[in-house]
Every structure is written in structure tokens, then in C-alpha cells.
Design an enzyme around this catalytic site. Structure first.
Site, PDB file in Angstrom:
ATOM      1  N   ASP A   7     -19.584   8.537 -25.843  1.00 53.23           N
ATOM      2  CA  ASP A   7     -18.353   7.935 -25.342  1.00 53.23           C
ATOM      3  C   ASP A   7     -17.312   7.910 -26.471  1.00 53.23           C
ATOM      4  O   ASP A   7     -17.106   8.916 -27.142  1.00 53.23           O
ATOM      5  CB  ASP A   7     -18.641   6.543 -24.774  1.00 53.23           C
ATOM      6  CG  ASP A   7     -17.510   6.000 -23.911  1.00 53.23           C
ATOM      7  OD1 ASP A   7     -17.506   6.268 -22.703  1.00 53.23           O
ATOM      8  OD2 ASP A   7     -16.616   5.316 -24.441  1.00 53.23           O
ATOM      9  N   TYR A  15      -8.001   3.674 -24.313  1.00 47.48           N
ATOM     10  CA  TYR A  15      -7.541   4.343 -23.093  1.00 47.48           C
ATOM     11  C   TYR A  15      -6.012   4.381 -23.042  1.00 47.48           C
ATOM     12  O   TYR A  15      -5.418   5.406 -22.703  1.00 47.48           O
ATOM     13  CB  TYR A  15      -8.086   3.627 -21.856  1.00 47.48           C
ATOM     14  CG  TYR A  15      -9.570   3.784 -21.685  1.00 47.48           C
ATOM     15  CD1 TYR A  15     -10.100   4.906 -21.053  1.00 47.48           C
ATOM     16  CD2 TYR A  15     -10.448   2.819 -22.169  1.00 47.48           C
ATOM     17  CE1 TYR A  15     -11.471   5.056 -20.911  1.00 47.48           C
ATOM     18  CE2 TYR A  15     -11.820   2.965 -22.016  1.00 47.48           C
ATOM     19  CZ  TYR A  15     -12.318   4.083 -21.392  1.00 47.48           C
ATOM     20  OH  TYR A  15     -13.675   4.245 -21.257  1.00 47.48           O
ATOM     21  N   HIS A  72     -25.137   8.800 -19.604  1.00 48.76           N
ATOM     22  CA  HIS A  72     -24.077   8.452 -20.540  1.00 48.76           C
ATOM     23  C   HIS A  72     -24.539   7.481 -21.625  1.00 48.76           C
ATOM     24  O   HIS A  72     -24.070   7.548 -22.752  1.00 48.76           O
ATOM     25  CB  HIS A  72     -22.924   7.840 -19.747  1.00 48.76           C
ATOM     26  CG  HIS A  72     -21.680   7.617 -20.533  1.00 48.76           C
ATOM     27  ND1 HIS A  72     -20.882   8.641 -20.991  1.00 48.76           N
ATOM     28  CD2 HIS A  72     -21.074   6.466 -20.949  1.00 48.76           C
ATOM     29  CE1 HIS A  72     -19.841   8.145 -21.643  1.00 48.76           C
ATOM     30  NE2 HIS A  72     -19.934   6.830 -21.639  1.00 48.76           N
TER      31      HIS A  72
END
Length: 383
Positions: free
Chosen positions: A178, A305, A360
Site C-alpha cells: 500500500d 490521498y 493486500h
């Protein structure tokens, strides 16, 4: 920049406050359709919330984290929290181990011993690492209210300072998934001289690149999967990347809301056949959620983000990463570019391993398999 030993101890009144808030949870209804069709399932949450309130033992999870040596160090704009676990072997290699969103250092409780003491798990002591596992700036214990927000470039710069200037490691390896993979890649680009190599389990490929003029079948499948994922699975990125402050109110005030937001990602992104607790225990899931709750860091954790949507990709367009790179291709990872696409960014891929199972959150789902791959990749790079 002298490190200070640290032990996590959440005040008892904060634990009691969490239980009170959980008792007052106001549940929504659920649209009539299959469970999880539109997000976190109501029946699952009605089972999870009372368990979190009445049976989950935060102190046991806190003790698991405190079993590892922890420190804080004052770096520019952040008091950085990190684990620093010595390796058990003849010449342990320093390894920077990095989590992402919505993870935390709780992701690494099972894999750290496999990296620091491989002989304990049937491995070779010569493969031992000394692990440095920080909370990303703005995450967990690397957060305080009112703190500066950090993009990936700044996170990588702080970690470079931690490894070289604070801890004295002139060369080291880096591993992550990630945003940890984004940060490892940025370190490989911007701090290449200090990197022995980078190992990642998410490829940080710009997603607005057009397909090749004559794509292979593998490339065609990837771009079709990418289009479907961007349409159906990135709503969280748009709200976290455009209006993070608004979302932070609800998730900072409601523990049930926070759990629903985070655990939906663990269900969607793990190799679990719809049941996240089949691969990650309920207590381990709740330890990670509780860590976000007690530190109050959920709003700050959204910032990468926002930065990515407004300030560009951490690897400049057209640039490449030339340090040795290894990659684990877990079958349920959210984005799985083929090697032909990855080679346009990573020009020195030395290990590319398709994995039989996992997704993930590989360090939590498949700690043995991931640790074995990390050891194998760095084994040939040790000097």
C-alpha cells in the site's frame, strides 16, 4: 534527534469511553439485497460491535505491541514513532518495514519475528534483519492534533532521515505494501544511494497511463480489471482525496462507523472468500481499528490521498527506479499490473514471484510466505 524509548499505554478512561460509545451505536438499515452488496454488512456489524465492547481485550493487544522495542524521535514537524527490533543472526541487515492505509504497525506483529529471528521459524540465521517499522507520519502514534499533513515524498524524506541520521544505517533495505510500497518506491527513486534494494507487494504504477498500442492478452486483461476497479472500488479515494475533513468528523466520533469504514476494506482486499476473519483474526482486525480510534489519526491518515489527487504522483512522470526491486504478486491484490507494464517504472526487477494465496494485507494474511520472499530477495544483495 535522540530517540526516546516508548511504551503504549492508553488511559483507562479512553477505553471506558470507547465502550460507552459502542453501547450507544445507532445502526442504519440495510438495503434489501445480498449482504455486503453496497458496503459493510449490517448483520456483521451487529455482531462485531457487542464483541468489541464486551469481549475484545485491548490490553492484550497493547501488550503484543509493547513486546517489541519502541521509540519516538523528534523530526521536522513530527514526533515519529517506530519499532526497532534487533536481528538474531551473524550480520542482520537493516530493513525499513512500512505499512499503508488502513493499516498500521499492528500489521507487522506476526511477520517481525520471522524477519528478525528466522532460525526460530526453521530459517537461516544469516537471513536475519534488524527491523525498523515506523508509524507513517500522520498515522497512529506519529500523529498529534494540529500536526502538519504529509505526502509520500515527505514521508520518504523523514524515513531517510530516521534510517541514516538517527539510526546510523548508511545502507538499508525497504519493504512495504500500500502506501508503504509507494514510500519504498519513492526512497528507491530519491534516496537510491542508501538503498540496498526495495521489496514491495503493491506496484505503484500511474493509473492514467494509456494502454500500449498493441497490448498483449495479459495487458488487455489488466487494463480491463483496472477500469472496473476504478469504477466500483475507488469511492473511498475520492472522498478521502477531496473532502477528508468532512469524513473525519463521523469516523472520529463513531467507533462503529470507523470499524465499518476500515473492515470493509479488509474484506474487499484480502484473499478471504468474503470472510475476513477466515484469514485475520477478529481480535487482530479490532486491534488495528482500535489503534486508529485511540490515536484519533483517521483524518490525518487520509492526507496521502489528497496529496496524490492534487499534487501529482510521488514518482515523477517519465522517471524510473533503478535500485534492485523484488515483487510478490499476491492473487487478490487490488491492482495487479503485468511485468511488462511494471518494467517501464522499475528497471531493475530482480525477483518477481506469483504467490499462491494472499491479498493486500500480506503481512497479516501470509506472514510466512511474505517473510520467505523478503529473505530470498535480499539474500543475494547482502554484502
Amino acid at each position: 534527534m535522540a530517540p526516546t524509548p516508548f511504551t503504549l499505554s492508553i488511559p483507562e478512561q479512553d477505553v471506558a469511553d470507547l465502550r460507552t460509545r459502542l453501547a450507544l451505536t445507532r445502526f442504519p438499515d440495510q438495503a434489501p439485497d445480498a449482504p455486503w452488496a453496497y458496503g459493510t454488512d449490517l448483520a456483521y456489524m451487529k455482531n462485531l460491535v457487542p464483541y468489541w465492547r464486551n469481549q475484545f481485550d485491548w490490553r492484550a493487544q497493547e501488550a503484543r505491541l509493547n513486546a517489541f522495542p519502541q521509540f519516538k524521535v523528534a523530526l521536522p514537524d513530527v514526533d515519529l514513532h517506530y519499532l526497532h527490533v534487533p536481528g538474531q543472526g551473524p550480520a542482520p541487515m537493516p530493513l525499513l518495514l512500512m505499512h499503508g492505509w488502513p493499516g498500521s504497525v499492528f500489521e507487522f506483529l506476526d511477520i517481525i519475528p520471522r524477519l528478525t529471528d528466522p532460525a526460530r521459524f526453521g530459517g537461516d540465521p544469516a537471513d536475519a534483519f534488524t527491523v525498523v517499522a515506523p508509524s507513517l507520519p500522520g498515522y497512529g502514534l506519529s500523529f498529534r492534533p494540529g500536526q502538519k499533513r504529509f505526502n509520500i515524498e515527505e514521508i520518504a524524506a523523514r524515513f531517510a532521515t530516521l534510517m541514516t541520521d538517527v539510526l546510523g544505517y548508511k545502507r538499508y533495505g525497504a519493504q512495504g505494501g500500500d502506501y508503504g510500497a509507494f514510500t519504498a518506491s519513492r526512497l528507491g527513486y530519491a534516496h537510491a544511494d542508501a538503498l540496498i534494494g526495495i521489496h514491495i507487494n503493491l506496484l505503484t504504477i500511474q493509473r492514467d497511463r494509456p494502454p500500449p498500442a498493441n497490448p498483449t492478452e495479459e495487458e488487455r486483461r489488466y487494463f480491463a480489471d483496472l477500469a472496473a476497479w476504478l469504477k466500483e472500488e475507488t469511492g473511498y479515494q475520492w472522498i478521502q482525496g477531496t473532502k477528508p475533513q468532512t469524513l473525519a468528523y463521523g469516523l472520529t466520533d463513531s467507533p462503529a462507523g470507523l470499524a465499518a469504514w476500515i473492515i470493509e476494506k479488509f474484506r474487499s482486499w484480502t484473499d478471504c472468500n468474503g470472510d475476513p476473519e477466515s484469514v485475520i483474526s477478529r481480535d487482530h482486525l479490532l486491534a488495528n481499528v482500535s489503534f486508529y480510534w485511540f490515536t484519533g489519526a483517521i483524518g490525518s491518515s487520509f492526507w496521502p490521498y489528497y496529496a496524490r489527487m492534487h499534487f501529482g504522483w510521488p514518482i515523477p512522470s517519465g522517471s524510473t527506479i533503478a535500485v534492485p526491486m523484488g515483487y510478490c504478486a499476491f492473487p487478490k491484490e487490488i491492482i495487479r499490473p503485468p511485468r511488462s507494464i511494471a518494467e517501464k517504472t522499475y528497471t531493475n526487477i530482480q525477483r518477481w514471484t506469483p504467490m499462491p494465496r494472499g491479498g493486500h494485507f500480506a503481512a497479516m494474511e501470509q506472514p510466512d510466505a511474505l517473510a520467505e520472499e523478503i529473505r530470498a530477495f535480499f539474500r543475494v544483495l547482502r554484502t
